[in-house]
Design an enzyme around this catalytic site. Structure first.
Site, PDB file in Angstrom:
ATOM      1  CD  GLN A  98      -8.503   8.220   1.634  1.00  0.00           C
ATOM      2  OE1 GLN A  98      -8.403   7.210   0.931  1.00  0.00           O
ATOM      3  NE2 GLN A  98      -8.376   8.164   2.960  1.00  0.00           N
ATOM      4  CG  HIS A 138      -9.804   3.092   1.755  1.00  0.00           C
ATOM      5  ND1 HIS A 138     -10.074   2.103   2.671  1.00  0.00           N
ATOM      6  CD2 HIS A 138      -9.071   4.026   2.417  1.00  0.00           C
ATOM      7  CE1 HIS A 138      -9.530   2.422   3.839  1.00  0.00           C
ATOM      8  NE2 HIS A 138      -8.918   3.601   3.700  1.00  0.00           N
ATOM      9  CE1 TYR A 189      -5.716   4.545  10.437  1.00  0.00           C
ATOM     10  CE2 TYR A 189      -7.953   4.048   9.717  1.00  0.00           C
ATOM     11  CZ  TYR A 189      -6.622   4.252   9.428  1.00  0.00           C
ATOM     12  OH  TYR A 189      -6.187   4.167   8.133  1.00  0.00           O
TER      13      TYR A 189
END
Length: 368
Positions: free
Chosen positions: A84, A148, A263
């Site tokens: 990310q 993150h 998740y």
């Protein structure tokens, strides 16, 4: 038969919950046009005083867009594209017209190939090149995890620089520990020095730049146009995305309290509140995967004025949050199905501009 009926009921309940965000009404009283086409992941963008734009592409390009032409800006520091992370947010100094400082966030390994973490830098722009590049903050340690990085940047009314760094996938290590980077909102002076009234300035071993903690992954931050307070949103896990109003020294609870689950569907906490931890102003379950955040102040949209815009990566629309007394009382969908909405700003011309992955920068035009 009873077990079968129970399982059917569970499936129906889950399906209804999963579709909850799609039940928000769709607003259609506008058109839109793509003003900057063919962008991959326009993580952030900002308007220069001449009305042109600087756009960050996550893969490591800073683009100047003017008069229909894109020009790549040279002089960026070395950027590590990892999961990310990459080239992320960008903003201008409040006095940019006089001092020329622009600020950006990016994933950096500090020339060490073993992982990366979020860095904040400032620079000046001349002739499509950055100069006077200064690294103001480098989170440590580097991590090979791809999750993150955060990361949004904004200034408050007093000229302090705020930025966010996600927990870097170290849920049980970083967010609640003020001696470690990650899972925090930070505050600096505009030159990168530490304000002498930061909340943990006198705490032994604390990271002195920390302003608030207990966050998961903030990818939306904006200043309220009337109160001047910082509003953020952050990704929860499966459920539990949050909107918060940030205050000095406060603990926002992650991962001790959360409205989300793993998740996989398992739980990691039974708590949604605890003493000394802030409750969110609003939370989303299921998650909308929020990114980008802006208040509407423009007279171009009189019926939307004062409300909050939040991009949805997951559901691929721009979420309009109707705000009353610091509460979200209603939500509506704009640009429904357009793609993964990554960033949003109100331009100097009063129009709303939205960065959409694999589309570009889109302008929302209200119907007359």
């Amino acid at each position: 038969m009873a077990i079968k009926s129970f399982l059917i009921s569970v499936v129906i309940a889950v399906s209804l919950t999963a579709c909850a965000q799609d039940k928000n009404p769709v607003v259609t009283q506008y058109t839109h046009e793509t003003v900057v086409p063919k962008l991959n992941i326009p993580w952030g963008f900002v308007f220069l005083p001449d009305g042109s734009m600087l756009i960050t592409e996550k893969l490591g390009e800073l683009i100047h867009f003017k008069d229909g032409k894109k020009t790549k800006i040279s002089g960026l520091p070395k950027i590590k594209v990892l999961g990310q992370g990459g080239l992320m947010d960008i903003t201008l100094h409040p006095d940019y017209k006089n001092n020329g400082w622009l600020y950006f966030s990016y994933a950096s390994s500090n020339d060490n190939n073993a992982g990366a973490n979020t860095s904040i830098a400032r620079a000046k722009l001349k002739d499509h090149a950055l100069s006077n590049v200064q690294i103001l903050y480098k989170a440590i340690p580097n991590s090979e995890r791809g999750q993150h990085f955060g990361s949004r940047i904004t200034f408050d009314n007093d000229g302090f620089l705020y930025f966010t760094i996600g927990d870097r996938g170290e849920r049980d290590l970083n967010p609640q520990d003020i001696t470690r980077d990650g899972g925090k909102v930070y505050r600096l002076n505009d030159d990168g020095s530490i304000p002498n009234n930061n909340p943990f300035i006198n705490r032994p071993n604390a990271k002195k730049a920390i302003y608030s903690y207990g966050h998961r992954n903030i990818q939306g931050m904006t200043k309220h146009p009337e109160t001047g307070k910082l509003w953020t949103h952050e990704h929860g896990p499966k459920g539990g995305d949050e909107i918060n109003i940030i205050a000095a020294g406060k603990n926002y609870g992650w991962p001790v309290i959360s409205y989300g689950i793993n998740y996989s569907g398992t739980t990691f906490t039974d708590l949604t509140e605890a003493p000394g931890m802030e409750q969110p102003l609003h939370h989303w379950t299921p998650s909308i995967a929020p990114s980008g955040m802006a208040f509407i102040t423009s007279n171009k949209y009189p019926n939307w004025k004062g409300h909050l815009l939040v991009g949805s990566l997951k559901f691929q629309y721009l979420n309009k949050c109707v705000i009353k007394n610091n509460k979200v009382i209603e939500e509506e969908r704009l640009l429904d199905g357009i793609g993964r909405v990554r960033s949003v700003r109100q331009g100097p011309d009063g129009y709303i501009y939205v960065g959409v992955e694999n589309v570009g920068i889109v302008k929302i035009i209200p119907n007359k």
